[in-house]
Design an enzyme around this catalytic site. Structure first.
Site, PDB file in Angstrom:
ATOM      1  N   HIS A   1      22.565  13.423  33.686  1.00 42.64           N
ATOM      2  CA  HIS A   1      22.186  14.456  32.719  1.00 42.64           C
ATOM      3  C   HIS A   1      22.628  14.074  31.317  1.00 42.64           C
ATOM      4  O   HIS A   1      22.776  14.924  30.452  1.00 42.64           O
ATOM      5  CB  HIS A   1      22.797  15.802  33.104  1.00 42.64           C
ATOM      6  CG  HIS A   1      22.322  16.312  34.416  1.00 42.64           C
ATOM      7  ND1 HIS A   1      22.982  16.057  35.592  1.00 42.64           N
ATOM      8  CD2 HIS A   1      21.230  17.035  34.743  1.00 42.64           C
ATOM      9  CE1 HIS A   1      22.317  16.614  36.595  1.00 42.64           C
ATOM     10  NE2 HIS A   1      21.261  17.217  36.102  1.00 42.64           N
TER      11      HIS A   1
ATOM     12  N   GLY B   1      21.388  24.664  24.268  1.00 40.40           N
ATOM     13  CA  GLY B   1      20.547  25.298  23.257  1.00 40.40           C
ATOM     14  C   GLY B   1      19.166  25.610  23.775  1.00 40.40           C
ATOM     15  O   GLY B   1      18.632  26.707  23.564  1.00 40.40           O
TER      16      GLY B   1
END
Length: 580
Positions: free
Chosen positions: A217, A403
């Site tokens: 990731h 975000g």
């Protein structure tokens, strides 16, 4: 970097839509992901896999005969929601039960676990198996904390082949768990990946240096060294994995192993073959007999310039499952019967978070709902303004998706609340629908936790009567308790909880002292801001940042920071006397 995209927040959805359009011979869409296009075999165990987008061929590309029956696909680097997992599982299930298997990440564990509970409540027999093959993410004595990386493929393949044989759920689960126990992976990278719309990669590596033990990731590596040659890289990978043999393997000599040399996105196939040339030599020299090796991009991380090696030490039970035929869009082995489309494809429409249940609300309840909607509008605007900042903070020791996830969740929650208010809903119904929309749209750990927060506050407010400051404070306290229970975090773990608990405690004290709600909320938001800033001095004890604890020193936790921003934004709406 990812150069071709529209709205970054829509990237995962649009990628999945295009994938289905390109591979209708193998897959059909289901709400939340994809399932096999082939007719379901009555009584067969359904193997349902899943995780975030950005790892293709994992996870959608591994759906097909001999492999997975369905894949729940989340936002970029974020777990699918429990609702997505449940819907995909119901579309794939054929009466033999369901095995849910996925990489061992906090959000995936949370959402797949919730989905399993919901499916069991519906009468479906379910087993859950996180994959834990990454040796760099935890010590051997804490192997249960390890991440799932390219070893996912081994476990998925064994499970899918076992299900294809018609074995019962307990046996499919046992064999998949055996494969997981005997699989180890280790990766290195020359550079990080860049999320759609981001201006820079999640992490960088100095020229001439190699990051060791990175995550898929975009989590940075555990250390660095000078860039070795291809042969030296192969030796590093092989030596690391031979240094930790699973229980029952006394020495590598005489063992048979499934081998995966995996490109993480930017390493070309020719480079992989150069490295594998030496990997095969080193394994042979150690006395390991390689069985059906795989060299290519199998579990990626967008454009990460990296490579990983996976070894699964085979047994007489596992080997025929590893070598069994499979036919999926991105993985084919041997020959299987051509899949036949069923013609009963599920709807591809977005999940509807509203319902037609008659609404019970009085004017006070509807007025409270309008205030809740105004608060959610402020949340949405604040998240939009700070989304890039939240991603940058999250990328320091995590995956940089906070975000994007917060933007998707806040937008979905606001839209669901607006629909509810337009239909005359009270505060409880409005926030309950907003909570479901946030959790479903955002996915990931934060999506589930914000669902708990909104739902808890809504339950306290109710749909009728005028909420009091004490009512609001009790809802926030319930939210704090619920987040800690679901996320299993405590104050000091460097999570959202570090800001949420002082916020709830301060609000409760101020309300009890007789302060108006706006003043009490102001004091509580100030406490949350101070606590969020204070997380910069903490070492993470949970989540993807845990293996990179020192890297996060000096940077606040993204979840705590976003909560503080949101509490301040809501305070501004509370100071407004009237809401239309």
């Amino acid at each position: 970097m990812t150069r071709l995209f529209n709205d970054p927040a829509a990237f995962a959805d649009e990628a999945l839509e295009g994938f289905v359009a390109a591979h209708r011979r193998w897959v059909r869409p289901a709400p939340g992901g994809v399932v096999r296009a082939a007719a379901r075999v009555p009584g067969q165990v359904a193997v349902v896999i899943g995780g975030g987008s950005g790892h293709y061929p994992a996870f959608s590309g591994l759906v097909g005969q001999g492999l997975a029956h369905g894949a729940a696909v989340g936002n970029v680097f974020a777990s699918p929601s429990a609702r997505q997992v449940r819907q995909v599982a119901r579309a794939a299930e054929a009466g033999g039960g369901v095995l849910l298997t996925f990489g061992n990440y906090a959000g995936d564990v949370l959402h797949f676990g919730q989905a399993a509970e919901q499916l069991r409540a519906d009468g479906v027999n379910v087993r859950v198996l996180p994959v834990t093959d990454d040796v760099s993410s935890a010590a051997p004595e804490e192997a249960h904390k390890r991440r799932g990386v390219a070893g996912d493929l081994v476990v998925f393949k064994v499970a899918g082949a076992a299900a294809e044989r018609g074995l019962p759920l307990d046996e499919v689960t046992r064999l998949a768990a055996l494969a997981n126990d005997r699989t180890r992976s280790f990766g290195v990278a020359l550079g990080g990946c860049t999320l759609p719309g981001a201006g820079e990669p999640l992490f960088t590596v100095e020229p001439g240096r190699l990051a060791l033990g990175l995550g898929i990731h975009g989590e940075p590596g555990m250390g660095e060294r000078d860039v070795p040659s291809a042969d030296e890289t192969a030796r590093l990978l092989v030596d690391t994995l031979l240094a930790e043999l699973p229980a029952g393997v006394e020495a590598p000599a005489g063992q048979r192993a499934a081998v995966i040399l995996n490109g993480l996105g930017a390493v070309k196939y020719e480079e992989l073959f150069v490295v594998y040339r030496q990997v095969s030599r080193l394994l042979a020299a150690a006395g390991v007999e390689v069985v059906d090796p795989e060299v290519g991009e199998l579990v990626t991380s967008f454009d990460m310039a990296g490579v990983s090696l996976t070894l699964c030490w085979l047994t007489d039970e596992l080997e025929p499952l590893w070598t069994a035929p499979a036919d999926a869009p991105a993985y084919r082995k041997g020959a299987v019967t051509a899949p036949v489309a069923t013609g009963d494809e599920p709807s591809t429409a977005p999940v509807d978070t509203t319902d037609d249940t008659p609404l019970v609300a009085d004017e006070d309840g509807r007025r409270a709902a309008r205030r809740a909607l105004a608060a959610l509008a402020a949340v949405r605007a604040t998240v939009d303004a700070h989304a890039d900042e939240l991603g940058r903070i999250d990328a320091v020791a995590g995956d940089g998706d906070h975000g994007i996830g917060m933007r998707r969740g806040s937008h979905a929650a606001h839209e669901a609340a607006a629909d509810a208010v337009a239909r005359g809903a009270g505060a409880a119904t409005t926030l309950d629908l907003a909570a479901a929309a946030w959790a479903d749209r955002a996915g990931g750990t934060s999506g589930a936790l914000w669902g708990v927060i909104l739902g808890s506050v809504g339950s306290a407010l109710g749909d009728t009567g005028r909420p009091t400051p004490a009512t609001v404070a009790s809802g926030v306290t319930a939210a704090s308790t619920g987040v800690m229970r679901l996320g299993k975090a405590e104050v000091g773990d460097k999570t959202m909880v570090d800001a949420l608990v002082p916020f709830a405690d301060t609000l409760t004290r101020a309300v009890a002292a007789g302060a108006p709600l706006a003043d009490a909320w102001d004091a509580a938001a100030t406490a949350a801001e101070a606590a969020a800033a204070g997380t910069a001095e903490l070492l993470p004890r949970m989540g993807r940042a845990r293996p990179h604890a020192e890297k996060s020193l000096g940077t606040p936790d993204a979840g705590a920071h976003s909560l503080a921003l949101i509490t301040r934004a809501i305070q501004q709406t509370l100071a407004t006397k009237e809401v239309d």
